[in-house]
Design a protein around this motif. Structure first.
Motif, mmCIF file in Angstrom:
data_model
loop_
_atom_site.group_PDB
_atom_site.id
_atom_site.type_symbol
_atom_site.label_atom_id
_atom_site.label_comp_id
_atom_site.label_asym_id
_atom_site.label_seq_id
_atom_site.Cartn_x
_atom_site.Cartn_y
_atom_site.Cartn_z
ATOM 1 N N SER A 86 0.868 -1.179 0.000
ATOM 2 C CA SER A 86 0.000 0.000 0.000
ATOM 3 C C SER A 86 0.898 1.220 0.000
ATOM 4 O O SER A 86 1.506 1.556 1.024
ATOM 5 C CB SER A 86 -0.914 0.017 1.225
ATOM 6 O OG SER A 86 -1.722 1.182 1.238
ATOM 7 N N ILE A 213 -2.837 -2.276 -3.070
ATOM 8 C CA ILE A 213 -4.054 -1.501 -2.823
ATOM 9 C C ILE A 213 -4.025 -0.228 -3.657
ATOM 10 O O ILE A 213 -2.989 0.439 -3.769
ATOM 11 C CB ILE A 213 -4.169 -1.168 -1.320
ATOM 12 C CG1 ILE A 213 -4.211 -2.465 -0.507
ATOM 13 C CG2 ILE A 213 -5.411 -0.328 -1.039
ATOM 14 C CD1 ILE A 213 -3.976 -2.284 0.965
ATOM 15 N N ARG A 218 -9.324 2.273 -0.874
ATOM 16 C CA ARG A 218 -8.882 1.082 -0.152
ATOM 17 C C ARG A 218 -9.693 -0.155 -0.523
ATOM 18 O O ARG A 218 -9.269 -1.284 -0.231
ATOM 19 C CB ARG A 218 -8.976 1.315 1.358
ATOM 20 C CG ARG A 218 -8.094 2.445 1.860
ATOM 21 C CD ARG A 218 -8.222 2.600 3.364
ATOM 22 N NE ARG A 218 -7.376 1.667 4.086
ATOM 23 C CZ ARG A 218 -7.364 1.553 5.416
ATOM 24 N NH1 ARG A 218 -8.170 2.298 6.153
ATOM 25 N NH2 ARG A 218 -6.562 0.686 6.004
ATOM 26 N N ASP A 219 -10.859 0.040 -1.142
ATOM 27 C CA ASP A 219 -11.677 -1.109 -1.509
ATOM 28 C C ASP A 219 -11.361 -1.618 -2.906
ATOM 29 O O ASP A 219 -12.011 -2.552 -3.391
ATOM 30 C CB ASP A 219 -13.163 -0.752 -1.411
ATOM 31 C CG ASP A 219 -13.567 0.341 -2.396
ATOM 32 O OD1 ASP A 219 -12.711 1.188 -2.728
ATOM 33 O OD2 ASP A 219 -14.743 0.355 -2.822
ATOM 34 N N TRP A 360 -11.216 -6.762 5.164
ATOM 35 C CA TRP A 360 -10.311 -6.259 4.132
ATOM 36 C C TRP A 360 -10.937 -5.055 3.434
ATOM 37 O O TRP A 360 -10.290 -4.019 3.240
ATOM 38 C CB TRP A 360 -9.984 -7.357 3.130
ATOM 39 C CG TRP A 360 -9.230 -6.855 1.926
ATOM 40 C CD1 TRP A 360 -9.754 -6.482 0.718
ATOM 41 C CD2 TRP A 360 -7.819 -6.631 1.843
ATOM 42 N NE1 TRP A 360 -8.768 -6.050 -0.126
ATOM 43 C CE2 TRP A 360 -7.568 -6.129 0.541
ATOM 44 C CE3 TRP A 360 -6.762 -6.815 2.726
ATOM 45 C CZ2 TRP A 360 -6.285 -5.804 0.111
ATOM 46 C CZ3 TRP A 360 -5.482 -6.502 2.291
ATOM 47 C CH2 TRP A 360 -5.249 -5.997 1.010
ATOM 48 N N GLY A 363 -11.185 -1.871 5.375
ATOM 49 C CA GLY A 363 -9.872 -1.321 5.679
ATOM 50 C C GLY A 363 -9.315 -1.765 7.019
ATOM 51 O O GLY A 363 -8.136 -1.541 7.311
ATOM 52 N N GLN A 366 -6.546 -4.308 6.614
ATOM 53 C CA GLN A 366 -5.375 -3.628 6.072
ATOM 54 C C GLN A 366 -4.607 -2.907 7.180
ATOM 55 O O GLN A 366 -3.370 -2.946 7.221
ATOM 56 C CB GLN A 366 -5.801 -2.640 4.979
ATOM 57 C CG GLN A 366 -6.440 -3.320 3.774
ATOM 58 C CD GLN A 366 -6.962 -2.338 2.753
ATOM 59 O OE1 GLN A 366 -6.419 -1.247 2.603
ATOM 60 N NE2 GLN A 366 -8.017 -2.701 2.041
ATOM 61 N N ASP A 367 -5.334 -2.286 8.108
ATOM 62 C CA ASP A 367 -4.670 -1.659 9.252
ATOM 63 C C ASP A 367 -3.880 -2.687 10.053
ATOM 64 O O ASP A 367 -2.764 -2.414 10.525
ATOM 65 C CB ASP A 367 -5.701 -0.988 10.167
ATOM 66 C CG ASP A 367 -6.366 0.223 9.535
ATOM 67 O OD1 ASP A 367 -5.762 0.838 8.629
ATOM 68 O OD2 ASP A 367 -7.494 0.558 9.950
#
Length: 415
Positions: A86, A213, A218-219, A360, A363, A366-367
């Motif tokens: 990312s 990403i 983010r999606d 996912w 987000g 992802q964090d």
């Protein structure tokens, strides 16, 4: 693998609809146990399919079905993990360093080749396989019957003691029996192709799938799956409306998207496409039950979540393994409760993957993945799920995935 075109009815222990990985594994396990099996496949192999990045847990099922040597000798790209990107952040997981016991390596495969390797191995072990044969109707019950047609229009009936639907996205029995139910998953789509991989040696870890990403959304995410023979599979997944383009614009759209993400652009932004850009959409699917009188649904024929964690083939093989062993017990005279012995435990792993997929796209996961102060033990638990061990309830993130992930996200986002 086709026998002479049948004109008369056929009697077998198990009829399997679909010759993909689930059908191949189930047929091999059943024939190895001495049961008669007929696999009915509408298409002809080899044929293209998505789902090119396997997960390590799949290897145990391939091994038990007598297929591991054939897969190893096919020359597929070795895989030992996944890398997430990312912007300037990278997080890499080595599947050999995981909480769960079992395989930590696998392969990234061209599915046209992989699927043909599996079904040929199943046929070599005794499964009867007919390509170009389509199931038109089913009578369910203790002695289910299938009405089948071949490409010449000949029709015949298959009498079986049980039917397994391994038809994947074709979803034969869900359509014929009106089993479809809302998935609860948003409608997403993917644009993808294969590109010529001309990267210098060492410029990319070819042993890992790479997930990148989108720099602004983010999606929206990309996959990069190195394959053998100088190819890489590249795709972009997003809300269906984001990728709603006419067929003539697919190539330009995917190219623009590839050039818009730094890692993808650096590696493949101008790499030649090796096949037409394809699109799939609305692939998430679900049914109320994964079984009924005289039948069970395997893999994508029952439920498909999302391609982000490459769970599709693993779920397919897990379901084939569970259904085949339940059937063998049933044929031996044991009473099998298909809800308790198949449906509920299979869905447990699917729901684990679902919790990861949902977070996912919000987000939250992802964090967690890019959190810089990861605890090694928790990281190994997350890695185990990413490696496909979504049924190992010694892992807290399998036993109670939603609560554990929510709590972990709170920790990772504390100021």
């Amino acid at each position: 693998m086709n026998n002479a075109l049948p004109q008369d009815d056929v009697q077998v222990d198990v009829a399997i609809i679909g010759a993909g990985p689930a059908g191949a594994i189930a047929s091999a396990l059943l024939t190895r146990a001495g049961r008669s099996v007929l696999v009915l496949e509408r298409q002809h192999f080899p044929r293209f399919s998505i789902g090119e990045s396997l997960l390590p847990q799949s290897m145990a099922y391939l091994e038990e079905a007598g297929m591991l040597q054939a897969v190893v000798e096919a020359g597929f790209q070795y895989k030992n993990g996944a890398a997430f990107v990312s912007g300037d952040k990278t997080s890499t997981f080595d599947f050999r360093d995981k909480h769960s016991e079992g395989w930590g390596t696998t392969y990234q495969v061209e599915r046209a080749v992989f699927d043909e390797v599996l079904i040929r191995r199943a046929a070599e072990q005794g499964a009867q396989v007919r390509f170009g044969h389509t199931v038109q109707a089913i009578e369910t019950g203790d002695a289910p019957k299938l009405d089948v047609s071949d490409e010449a229009g000949n029709r015949y009936r298959v009498h079986a003691r049980f039917v397994l639907d391994a038809s994947g996205f074709g979803r034969v029995l869900p359509r014929l029996l009106d089993l479809e139910r809302p998935t609860g998953m948003p409608t997403r789509a993917a644009l993808f192709s294969h590109v010529l991989d001309a990267l210098p040696a060492g410029s990319m870890d070819r042993n890992k799938i790479c997930v990148a990403i989108h720099p602004e959304r983010r999606d929206v995410w990309y996959w990069m799956i190195p394959l053998a023979n100088g190819r890489t599979s590249v795709g972009c997944v997003a809300d269906a409306s984001f990728l709603d383009v006419p067929e003539a614009a697919r190539e330009a759209t995917l190219r623009e998207l590839m050039r818009g993400e730094p890692t993808v652009a650096k590696r493949f932004g101008d790499a030649p496409f090796l096949m037409p850009v394809r699109q799939i959409g609305g692939y998430a699917a679900n049914v109320e039950r994964l079984h009924g009188p005289g039948y069970a649904l395997l893999g994508n024929a029952g439920e498909f979540l999302d391609p982000v964690f490459s769970s599709g083939v693993t779920i397919a093989l897990r379901s084939a393994h569970m259904a085949a062993h339940a059937l063998l017990r049933q044929f031996d005279g044991e009473r099998v409760d298909w809800m308790a012995d198949y449906d509920v435990p299979l869905r447990k792993g699917i729901d684990t993957f679902r919790a990861f997929v949902e977070r996912w796209y919000t987000g939250e996961l992802q964090d967690i993945i890019f959190y810089e102060q990861q605890t090694p033990s928790i990281r190994r638990m997350i890695c185990a799920v990413l490696a496909g061990y979504a049924w190992d309830e010694t892992n807290p993130y399998v036993a109670d995935p939603e609560r554990r992930l929510n709590t972990l996200h709170e920790v990772c986002t504390m100021d």
